[in-house]
Design a protein around this motif. Structure first.
Motif, PDB file in Angstrom:
ATOM      1  N   LYS A  88       0.650  -1.471   0.224  1.00  0.00           N
ATOM      2  CA  LYS A  88      -0.226  -0.471  -0.374  1.00  0.00           C
ATOM      3  C   LYS A  88       1.385   1.430   0.341  1.00  0.00           C
ATOM      4  O   LYS A  88       1.834   1.294   0.716  1.00  0.00           O
ATOM      5  N   HIS A  90       1.048   4.839   0.886  1.00  0.00           N
ATOM      6  CA  HIS A  90       0.136   6.590   1.884  1.00  0.00           C
ATOM      7  C   HIS A  90       0.709   7.757   1.396  1.00  0.00           C
ATOM      8  O   HIS A  90       1.870   8.286   0.861  1.00  0.00           O
ATOM      9  N   GLY A 115      -7.409  11.547  -6.025  1.00  0.00           N
ATOM     10  CA  GLY A 115      -7.643  10.509  -6.277  1.00  0.00           C
ATOM     11  C   GLY A 115      -8.530   9.349  -6.705  1.00  0.00           C
ATOM     12  O   GLY A 115      -7.814   8.137  -6.982  1.00  0.00           O
ATOM     13  N   ALA A 119      -6.618   6.111  -7.634  1.00  0.00           N
ATOM     14  CA  ALA A 119      -7.751   4.998  -8.918  1.00  0.00           C
ATOM     15  C   ALA A 119      -7.665   4.174 -10.509  1.00  0.00           C
ATOM     16  O   ALA A 119      -8.307   3.096 -10.517  1.00  0.00           O
ATOM     17  N   ARG A 124      -2.152   1.380  -5.343  1.00  0.00           N
ATOM     18  CA  ARG A 124      -3.189   0.714  -4.018  1.00  0.00           C
ATOM     19  C   ARG A 124      -2.970   2.208  -3.643  1.00  0.00           C
ATOM     20  O   ARG A 124      -1.537   1.898  -2.782  1.00  0.00           O
ATOM     21  N   THR A 125      -3.354   3.653  -3.387  1.00  0.00           N
ATOM     22  CA  THR A 125      -2.789   4.740  -3.011  1.00  0.00           C
ATOM     23  C   THR A 125      -3.732   5.344  -2.182  1.00  0.00           C
ATOM     24  O   THR A 125      -4.699   4.846  -2.908  1.00  0.00           O
ATOM     25  N   GLU A 126      -3.569   5.808  -1.136  1.00  0.00           N
ATOM     26  CA  GLU A 126      -4.341   6.175  -0.584  1.00  0.00           C
ATOM     27  C   GLU A 126      -3.920   7.466   0.265  1.00  0.00           C
ATOM     28  O   GLU A 126      -2.625   8.087   0.221  1.00  0.00           O
ATOM     29  N   VAL A 127      -5.066   9.267  -0.595  1.00  0.00           N
ATOM     30  CA  VAL A 127      -4.972  10.458  -0.457  1.00  0.00           C
ATOM     31  C   VAL A 127      -5.174  10.743   0.011  1.00  0.00           C
ATOM     32  O   VAL A 127      -6.095  10.591   1.106  1.00  0.00           O
ATOM     33  N   SER A 128      -4.178  11.523   0.904  1.00  0.00           N
ATOM     34  CA  SER A 128      -4.979  12.672   2.108  1.00  0.00           C
ATOM     35  C   SER A 128      -3.951  13.865   2.530  1.00  0.00           C
ATOM     36  O   SER A 128      -2.759  13.843   1.783  1.00  0.00           O
ATOM     37  N   GLU A 154       5.715   0.440   4.939  1.00  0.00           N
ATOM     38  CA  GLU A 154       4.898   0.901   3.785  1.00  0.00           C
ATOM     39  C   GLU A 154       4.945   2.404   2.569  1.00  0.00           C
ATOM     40  O   GLU A 154       5.908   3.101   3.423  1.00  0.00           O
ATOM     41  N   HIS A 156       5.408   6.156   1.597  1.00  0.00           N
ATOM     42  CA  HIS A 156       4.959   6.852   1.613  1.00  0.00           C
ATOM     43  C   HIS A 156       5.807   8.123   0.828  1.00  0.00           C
ATOM     44  O   HIS A 156       7.159   8.104   0.959  1.00  0.00           O
TER      45      HIS A 156
END
Length: 258
Positions: A88, A90, A115, A119, A124-128, A154, A156
């Motif tokens: 994953k 981040h 995001g 997608a 598998r990238t979580e955007v915040s 993971e 970053h």
């Protein structure tokens, strides 16, 4: 405690379309200033540093997306030179603070847009959104370094992006005497750009077979109570506290700042 390593960098700036060309321009003392289709109170075009590939008619948040996509594409290409990463990722974003021409809603729109782009690419990238303003990337690095120190293996990615190129922002800079113009003393040339760092633990960097470009040995943020527009001006108390805090873990004199 696992070390935090920088294993890849990327950038999109007015001086270069990638990190290497931007760095070469900086080392050579080159800048890319140009006239922009916005008039000063005297009727002259303003001078800015603008992305070479973006149409001047595009404003604000819409300028950020292509710069961010370009920087991410460069970064992923460099990461692909090592072993394939299956875990994953981040993506910690740092965007401008709220101001005329860029609102909190604009910041969330950028987060959602990036995001959606990632997608579509099935990453598998979580955007915040982690940081806002000039120190936003330091907040993101601090968060990533803490997670890696706690054992995260993971990947970053720290990405900071900004643009001042919006009519409302230009007017705001003029009114607050920050725009570099003949009638304003001590102003700056509005610019834009996006840059990112890939951070990984020493173990993950070894697995990916990517060399460490640098180690993150200390991160510190502090609050500046007296800003440039205060009656006394700023004394740099917050800056001093941040520098001393970031350097507190150095083993002197062997690790003295060059």
């Amino acid at each position: 405690m696992s070390m935090t390593e920088i294993i890849a960098v990327a950038a999109r700036t007015p001086a270069g379309l990638n990190a290497e060309s931007s760095a070469a321009a900086a080392r050579a003392g080159l800048s890319r200033r140009c006239d922009f289709p916005f008039s000063t109170p005297e009727g002259d075009p303003v001078v800015v540093a603008a992305d070479a590939k973006l149409n001047a008619k595009i404003e604000g948040r819409d300028r950020l997306i292509p710069m961010i996509e370009s920087a991410l594409a460069e970064l992923f290409d460099k990461l692909a030179q090592g072993e394939a990463y299956q875990g994953k990722c981040h993506l910690l974003l740092a965007l401008p603070e709220a101001r005329p021409g860029f609102s909190d809603d604009d910041a969330q729109w950028v987060v959602d847009s990036i995001g959606a782009v990632l997608a579509e690419k099935a990453t598998r990238t979580e955007v915040s959104l982690v940081g806002r303003g000039h120190a936003g990337t330091l907040a993101a690095i601090d968060q990533a370094a803490r997670q890696i120190a706690q054992g995260s293996d993971e990947l970053h990615i720290i990405l900071g992006a900004d643009t001042y190129h919006h009519a409302q922002t230009f007017v705001h800079l003029e009114r607050t005497l920050q725009f570099d113009q003949p009638t304003i003393r001590g102003g700056f040339v509005p610019g834009e750009g996006a840059a990112c760092l890939a951070l990984a633990s020493s173990q993950l960097a070894q697995q990916l077979q990517l060399p460490a470009l640098a180690l993150v040995t200390g991160v510190r943020m502090a609050w500046e109570d007296l800003l440039r527009d205060s009656e006394t001006g700023t004394f740099g108390v917050g800056m001093s506290e941040a520098v001393l805090g970031a350097a507190a873990g150095l083993k002197l004199p062997d690790e003295a700042v060059d």
